[in-house]
Design an enzyme around this catalytic site. Sequence first.
Site, PDB file in Angstrom:
ATOM      1  N   ASP A 198       0.846  -1.187   0.000  1.00  0.00           N
ATOM      2  CA  ASP A 198       0.000   0.000   0.000  1.00  0.00           C
ATOM      3  C   ASP A 198       0.891   1.251   0.000  1.00  0.00           C
ATOM      4  O   ASP A 198       2.026   1.222  -0.498  1.00  0.00           O
ATOM      5  CB  ASP A 198      -0.958  -0.027   1.196  1.00  0.00           C
ATOM      6  CG  ASP A 198      -2.253   0.731   0.934  1.00  0.00           C
ATOM      7  OD1 ASP A 198      -2.238   1.963   1.009  1.00  0.00           O
ATOM      8  OD2 ASP A 198      -3.268   0.077   0.636  1.00  0.00           O
ATOM      9  N   ASP A 199       0.412   2.338   0.541  1.00  0.00           N
ATOM     10  CA  ASP A 199       1.098   3.628   0.506  1.00  0.00           C
ATOM     11  C   ASP A 199       2.474   3.562   1.172  1.00  0.00           C
ATOM     12  O   ASP A 199       2.754   2.681   1.979  1.00  0.00           O
ATOM     13  CB  ASP A 199       0.221   4.666   1.217  1.00  0.00           C
ATOM     14  CG  ASP A 199       0.433   6.084   0.715  1.00  0.00           C
ATOM     15  OD1 ASP A 199       1.440   6.338   0.036  1.00  0.00           O
ATOM     16  OD2 ASP A 199      -0.434   6.925   1.005  1.00  0.00           O
ATOM     17  N   ARG A 254     -14.275   0.463  -4.564  1.00  0.00           N
ATOM     18  CA  ARG A 254     -14.700   0.610  -3.179  1.00  0.00           C
ATOM     19  C   ARG A 254     -16.087   1.219  -3.128  1.00  0.00           C
ATOM     20  O   ARG A 254     -16.428   2.100  -3.918  1.00  0.00           O
ATOM     21  CB  ARG A 254     -13.703   1.479  -2.424  1.00  0.00           C
ATOM     22  CG  ARG A 254     -12.450   0.722  -1.965  1.00  0.00           C
ATOM     23  CD  ARG A 254     -12.687   0.035  -0.646  1.00  0.00           C
ATOM     24  NE  ARG A 254     -13.028   1.049   0.339  1.00  0.00           N
ATOM     25  CZ  ARG A 254     -12.153   1.841   0.930  1.00  0.00           C
ATOM     26  NH1 ARG A 254     -10.861   1.727   0.670  1.00  0.00           N
ATOM     27  NH2 ARG A 254     -12.551   2.745   1.809  1.00  0.00           N
ATOM     28  N   ASP A 256      -6.135   5.081  -5.286  1.00  0.00           N
ATOM     29  CA  ASP A 256      -6.840   5.830  -4.253  1.00  0.00           C
ATOM     30  C   ASP A 256      -7.417   7.151  -4.789  1.00  0.00           C
ATOM     31  O   ASP A 256      -7.397   7.416  -5.993  1.00  0.00           O
ATOM     32  CB  ASP A 256      -5.896   6.068  -3.072  1.00  0.00           C
ATOM     33  CG  ASP A 256      -6.577   5.949  -1.721  1.00  0.00           C
ATOM     34  OD1 ASP A 256      -7.767   6.285  -1.618  1.00  0.00           O
ATOM     35  OD2 ASP A 256      -5.906   5.513  -0.756  1.00  0.00           O
ATOM     36  N   GLN A 305     -26.610  -5.950  -6.749  1.00  0.00           N
ATOM     37  CA  GLN A 305     -27.104  -6.009  -8.129  1.00  0.00           C
ATOM     38  C   GLN A 305     -26.098  -5.452  -9.134  1.00  0.00           C
ATOM     39  O   GLN A 305     -26.220  -5.694 -10.330  1.00  0.00           O
ATOM     40  CB  GLN A 305     -28.405  -5.215  -8.221  1.00  0.00           C
ATOM     41  CG  GLN A 305     -28.254  -3.747  -7.854  1.00  0.00           C
ATOM     42  CD  GLN A 305     -29.571  -3.014  -7.753  1.00  0.00           C
ATOM     43  OE1 GLN A 305     -30.255  -2.844  -8.757  1.00  0.00           O
ATOM     44  NE2 GLN A 305     -29.942  -2.600  -6.550  1.00  0.00           N
ATOM     45  N   ASP A 323     -13.250   4.316   4.514  1.00  0.00           N
ATOM     46  CA  ASP A 323     -12.380   3.265   5.043  1.00  0.00           C
ATOM     47  C   ASP A 323     -13.001   2.541   6.232  1.00  0.00           C
ATOM     48  O   ASP A 323     -13.563   3.158   7.139  1.00  0.00           O
ATOM     49  CB  ASP A 323     -11.045   3.859   5.492  1.00  0.00           C
ATOM     50  CG  ASP A 323     -10.197   4.336   4.324  1.00  0.00           C
ATOM     51  OD1 ASP A 323     -10.593   4.111   3.172  1.00  0.00           O
ATOM     52  OD2 ASP A 323      -9.139   4.943   4.581  1.00  0.00           O
ATOM     53  N   LYS A 354      -3.998  -0.862  -6.669  1.00  0.00           N
ATOM     54  CA  LYS A 354      -4.979  -0.180  -5.833  1.00  0.00           C
ATOM     55  C   LYS A 354      -4.813   1.313  -6.079  1.00  0.00           C
ATOM     56  O   LYS A 354      -3.730   1.870  -5.879  1.00  0.00           O
ATOM     57  CB  LYS A 354      -4.756  -0.498  -4.349  1.00  0.00           C
ATOM     58  CG  LYS A 354      -5.690   0.285  -3.426  1.00  0.00           C
ATOM     59  CD  LYS A 354      -5.379   0.018  -1.960  1.00  0.00           C
ATOM     60  CE  LYS A 354      -6.207   0.938  -1.057  1.00  0.00           C
ATOM     61  NZ  LYS A 354      -5.891   0.716   0.383  1.00  0.00           N
TER      62      LYS A 354
END
Length: 457
Positions: free
Chosen positions: A76-77, A211, A155, A256, A215, A153
Amino acid sequence: MLTTTALALSTLALRVSAEVKMANHRRPGLADTPPLGWNSWNKFGCDISQDTILDAAKVIADSGLQAVGYEYVIIDDCWHADERDKNTSAPLAHPERFSKGIKYIADEVHKLGLKFGIYSSAGTHTCAGRFASLGYEEIDAKTYAEWDVDYLKYDNCYNEGQSGTPEASFKRYNKMSKALKKTGRPIVYALCNWGEDGPWNWAPTISETWRISGDVWDSFDTVDDYCPCETMIDCKMSGFHCSVSKIIEFSASLGQKAGPGHWNDMDMLEVGNGGQTYDEYATHFSMWALAKSPLILGHDLTAMTNETYEIVTNKAIIAVNQDKLGKPAQRRWKRKIEGGGTLQMWSGQLDNGDTVVALVNLSPRNLSVAVDIADMFDAPERDAKTKTYEFFDLWERADENDLQSWGRSVGVHQNSFSAPVQLRSHQTKVFRAHPINLSSNPDLVPQQVVFKTNSDN
């Protein structure tokens, strides 16, 4: 004015058009089922190095996590150097904490039979203040491909105000989508825009996952003003510090929008980080799995307890998440409980004709629940309601001597029935219902089943 028939045809045409656009982005073999893996952020934040990442990769390969489906190892970061390459503008890794470079880490991860992921942001800076990819999409995508990255990923921090409408967010995120495709390397594109501007309506045309909320944090049901919305539909501030139970609520209306190659991401898992009970973590894992969210671990794999390992390696629950039909479970009902919280039933169809059913106790009380088979299905599914089913409890073992034998048979039922299910506070019971042909199985007799809890054994 459109007639009813014309309006219906117009609606159908729009739906077909949307499905065609999704299909045009679909890359077979890439996130056909929700991605499974590990990410460094939830536990380590910026306190990472190449050893942090490679130690986690080795645990996945050696502990049995890889054997049950976990494959992505994601930095990640904070992997970044202080600035880009001054001559090419290419991204650079931190020269001390990642002294051998990102390509070295990717190679080592690949040697273990795993896949490698990296992080950036569709802004001028990442959320931790490092350089990001807005305006540098092509050089970054090209570099990631040269590093043999398999997953990005992406952001939403410092986005220069390029949000607030679906069109604005789509345009910004589509730049990286195009850049990744241009490289020719199959890289899972995981949007992390916190559910802003309704990504479930446009992200399926450009990415594999998106997402749906602010968070997650390691709390089951804490109310926090930093996660202010009650639903993500038209939410104006996604926030953060969103509890597990709130994200479950957010996901209820969005199933859905998901399916093979395009998934709602409920955020990384907090299982094993210490802020919740066993039942709460099992509920967390179960509902992420049933909603067909990616299952991305976020704890310290090198210090994993037996209890955490038991939860995250439950093959029966993972099989539901990875079912190739790719249909998220649907909430069938939600009942308010005196004293706070709710009791819910979720169910969904599986590829082989089975049905997965979850009873979710989000209240502070222990509950005894009457269950009706008819509630498991939509109103038009009349044939399904009248079949006979054998039920398997996916959080009970068929053989207590085999720690991986998840799925104990708890009896056969025909037509509708009422059977008391004992649920502890914040516990979820997940059942797999398998249709039975009694004529070819004369020894199976429908019965009244009392579903047991662990404490009853």
